[in-house]
Scaffold this motif. Structure first.
Motif, PDB file in Angstrom:
ATOM      1  N   ALA A   1       0.826  -1.210   0.000  1.00 13.38           N
ATOM      2  CA  ALA A   1       0.000   0.000   0.000  1.00 13.38           C
ATOM      3  C   ALA A   1       0.859   1.258   0.000  1.00 13.38           C
ATOM      4  CB  ALA A   1      -0.937  -0.004   1.210  1.00 13.38           C
ATOM      5  N   HIS A   2       1.951   1.238   0.771  1.00 13.39           N
ATOM      6  CA  HIS A   2       2.819   2.410   0.846  1.00 13.39           C
ATOM      7  C   HIS A   2       3.443   2.707  -0.515  1.00 13.39           C
ATOM      8  CE1 HIS A   2       5.555   5.248   2.908  1.00 13.39           C
ATOM      9  NE2 HIS A   2       6.418   4.875   1.977  1.00 13.39           N
ATOM     10  N   ALA A   3       3.922   1.663  -1.194  1.00 15.05           N
ATOM     11  CA  ALA A   3       4.563   1.859  -2.492  1.00 15.05           C
ATOM     12  C   ALA A   3       3.569   2.449  -3.505  1.00 15.05           C
ATOM     13  CB  ALA A   3       5.116   0.535  -3.007  1.00 15.05           C
ATOM     14  N   ARG A   4       2.323   1.997  -3.451  1.00 10.91           N
ATOM     15  CA  ARG A   4       1.317   2.545  -4.365  1.00 10.91           C
ATOM     16  C   ARG A   4       1.106   4.031  -4.110  1.00 10.91           C
ATOM     17  NH1 ARG A   4      -4.238   3.670  -3.380  1.00 10.91           N
ATOM     18  NH2 ARG A   4      -5.237   4.186  -5.381  1.00 10.91           N
ATOM     19  N   LEU A   5       0.884   4.393  -2.833  1.00 11.13           N
ATOM     20  CA  LEU A   5       0.653   5.790  -2.497  1.00 11.13           C
ATOM     21  C   LEU A   5       1.872   6.645  -2.830  1.00 11.13           C
ATOM     22  CD1 LEU A   5      -1.122   5.453   0.974  1.00 11.13           C
ATOM     23  CD2 LEU A   5      -2.170   6.217  -1.161  1.00 11.13           C
ATOM     24  N   ARG A   6       3.050   6.156  -2.492  1.00  9.23           N
ATOM     25  CA  ARG A   6       4.265   6.933  -2.729  1.00  9.23           C
ATOM     26  C   ARG A   6       4.471   7.156  -4.225  1.00  9.23           C
ATOM     27  NH1 ARG A   6       8.010   8.298   1.876  1.00  9.23           N
ATOM     28  NH2 ARG A   6       9.470   9.687   0.867  1.00  9.23           N
ATOM     29  N   GLY A   7       4.177   6.132  -5.011  1.00  5.58           N
ATOM     30  CA  GLY A   7       4.337   6.264  -6.454  1.00  5.58           C
ATOM     31  C   GLY A   7       3.455   7.347  -7.045  1.00  5.58           C
ATOM     32  N   LEU A   8       2.248   7.484  -6.506  1.00  6.14           N
ATOM     33  CA  LEU A   8       1.334   8.520  -6.985  1.00  6.14           C
ATOM     34  C   LEU A   8       1.712   9.895  -6.440  1.00  6.14           C
ATOM     35  CD1 LEU A   8      -1.945   6.459  -6.648  1.00  6.14           C
ATOM     36  CD2 LEU A   8      -1.116   7.476  -8.778  1.00  6.14           C
TER      37      LEU A   8
ATOM     38  N   GLY B   1      16.790  13.170  11.786  1.00  2.53           N
ATOM     39  CA  GLY B   1      15.747  14.149  12.071  1.00  2.53           C
ATOM     40  C   GLY B   1      14.521  14.002  11.201  1.00  2.53           C
ATOM     41  N   PHE B   2      14.690  13.470   9.994  1.00  3.93           N
ATOM     42  CA  PHE B   2      13.560  13.210   9.102  1.00  3.93           C
ATOM     43  C   PHE B   2      13.266  11.720   8.985  1.00  3.93           C
ATOM     44  CE2 PHE B   2      14.600  17.362   6.768  1.00  3.93           C
ATOM     45  CZ  PHE B   2      13.590  18.054   7.413  1.00  3.93           C
ATOM     46  N   GLY B   3      13.706  10.936   9.973  1.00  3.83           N
ATOM     47  CA  GLY B   3      13.566   9.497   9.842  1.00  3.83           C
ATOM     48  C   GLY B   3      14.591   8.987   8.848  1.00  3.83           C
ATOM     49  N   PHE B   4      14.274   7.854   8.227  1.00  2.00           N
ATOM     50  CA  PHE B   4      15.211   7.265   7.271  1.00  2.00           C
ATOM     51  C   PHE B   4      14.476   6.206   6.471  1.00  2.00           C
ATOM     52  CE2 PHE B   4      18.628   4.570   5.710  1.00  2.00           C
ATOM     53  CZ  PHE B   4      19.619   5.477   5.386  1.00  2.00           C
ATOM     54  N   GLY B   5      14.906   6.022   5.220  1.00  2.67           N
ATOM     55  CA  GLY B   5      14.413   4.910   4.431  1.00  2.67           C
ATOM     56  C   GLY B   5      13.006   5.121   3.905  1.00  2.67           C
ATOM     57  N   MET B   6      12.261   4.032   3.851  1.00  3.20           N
ATOM     58  CA  MET B   6      10.955   4.029   3.197  1.00  3.20           C
ATOM     59  C   MET B   6      10.024   5.082   3.773  1.00  3.20           C
ATOM     60  SD  MET B   6       8.411   0.791   2.604  1.00  3.20           S
ATOM     61  CE  MET B   6       7.685   0.676   4.223  1.00  3.20           C
ATOM     62  N   HIS B   7      10.074   5.294   5.083  1.00  2.49           N
ATOM     63  CA  HIS B   7       9.177   6.252   5.726  1.00  2.49           C
ATOM     64  C   HIS B   7       9.874   7.567   6.058  1.00  2.49           C
ATOM     65  CE1 HIS B   7       6.777   2.550   6.375  1.00  2.49           C
ATOM     66  NE2 HIS B   7       5.765   3.380   6.246  1.00  2.49           N
TER      67      HIS B   7
END
Length: 382
Positions: A86-93, A321-327
């Motif tokens: 689900a994350h990959a779909r949303l991020r792609g859009l 400070g902004f997290g890391f990676g996928m999120h």
């Protein structure tokens, strides 16, 4: 070792507690594992088997006591609370319209708004500049009508408590559900050009698109994830500059980056283990919640020399400070742009001084920022 993030002393200065926690193996308290070392926090952020789907866990914990269907749908439409696929779909859009180039195009607007607010500054930099600027920027970019500008900050503050580990109660969920419904309904009516309309029109190569509700809920989360934390970054950066030596204009970008490390606006975030795993000597079981203390990791002496000193000249390092990676924070570039614009205006403006004691806000466990930033023009300054 004890960890009490609700203690008044911790809320005003968490760093001694973070240092003590880093010196010991990870502990489990308040129903969560607490990770503070940079290596351990980074390992979890990199490991995609740790889940960010906290809204379903939150709703399940309250046992269906309230109608939380809309809150669940907010989670499913949020980059913050979704895992793949689900994350990959949303991020792609979203990535089709929320780009660095799009943020760069906002720079003249952001600088104009920042200069106007700093130029009209009276006594409280937090209330008059840091807090309203991110809301004003997002309202303008999303294309919201003027009549909504005064309402979204309050709505955002109510919904933001979904991000707070262990602070949400049943009556909070009831209130938040009502606010989400009101906020999303207002955004569904927006027809002006702006980011919302661009999100609605985004398409993948396969023809996938966001639904009308997903677009509105993504707009809601833009405010929830991107205004109070950005206000905190601006306030923390301004405080560091007011307390430190005179900052040259060319040092502003480095000062913003160092603020993200030294006084992280987002102090902590939470993940859920989906498998048995060992991190930093702790044996974490599937289903366990893990509290990632980003601010503690950002002052880990194993990674940053003299970590408790604010030093814009240090190398950037791998701050979290902004997290890391996928999120990692999608809006990080926009947050930095706003903080740079405010610091630029302060550096080029009147010689300001702190005009009173700085107290840290206590409403949020995960956001660190001054409650107020009292300032005055230095005697003899023009």
């Amino acid at each position: 070792m004890r960890f009490n993030p609700f203690a008044p002393a911790f809320r005003q200065d968490p760093y001694p507690q973070y240092a003590a926690l880093r010196a010991e193996p990870p502990i489990r308290t308040l129903g969560m594992w607490v990770l503070t070392r940079h290596a351990d926090v980074l390992a979890v952020l990199r490991d995609r088997t740790f889940s960010a789907e906290l809204i379903p866990a939150l709703v399940a914990r309250h046992g269906g006591a309230v109608d939380t269907d809309l809150i669940l749908r907010l989670g499913r439409a949020s980059l913050v609370f979704t895992d793949n696929p689900a994350h990959a779909r949303l991020r792609g859009l979203v990535n089709r319209v929320f780009t660095r180039a799009a943020v760069a195009e906002l720079e003249p607007l952001v600088r104009e708004l920042a200069q106007r607010r700093v130029g009209g500054l009276g006594h409280d930099l937090m209330a008059e500049v840091a807090a309203p600027l991110p809301v004003e920027v997002l309202c303008t970019w999303l294309g919201l009508p003027a009549e909504l500008h005064g309402q979204v900050a309050g709505w955002t503050h109510e919904i933001r408590f979904l991000l707070e580990p262990g602070m949400v109660r049943v009556d909070d969920l009831e209130r938040v559900a009502r606010v989400v419904a009101t906020f999303a309904a207002a955004l569904r009516e927006v027809r002006a050009p702006g980011l919302l309309r661009e999100l609605a029109g985004a398409r993948t190569a396969g023809g996938d698109r966001l639904t009308e509700e997903e677009t509105a809920l993504l707009g809601v989360m833009c405010f929830v994830a991107g205004t109070e934390t950005t206000a905190a970054l601006i306030g923390n950066a301004a405080l560091a500059v007011l307390r430190g030596p005179v900052l040259a204009a060319e040092q502003v970008p480095a000062a913003v980056r160092e603020t993200l490390r030294h006084e992280s606006p987002l102090q902590m975030t939470t993940r859920i283990a989906t498998r048995d795993v060992e991190v930093g000597g702790a044996r974490i079981a599937a289903g366990d919640q893990v509290l990632l203390c980003l601010a503690a990791a950002n002052r880990d002496p194993a990674v940053f020399a003299d970590p408790d000193t604010f030093d814009p000249s240090r190398g950037s390092g791998t701050h979290l400070g902004f997290g890391f990676g996928m999120h990692g924070c999608l809006g990080g570039a926009l947050a930095e742009l706003q903080a740079r614009a405010v610091l630029d205006a302060l550096v080029r403006g009147p010689d300001l001084r702190l005009a009173g004691e700085v107290r840290w806000q206590t409403e949020s466990l995960i956001v660190r920022s001054p409650q107020a930033l009292p300032v005055s023009v230095a005697v003899g300054a023009q």
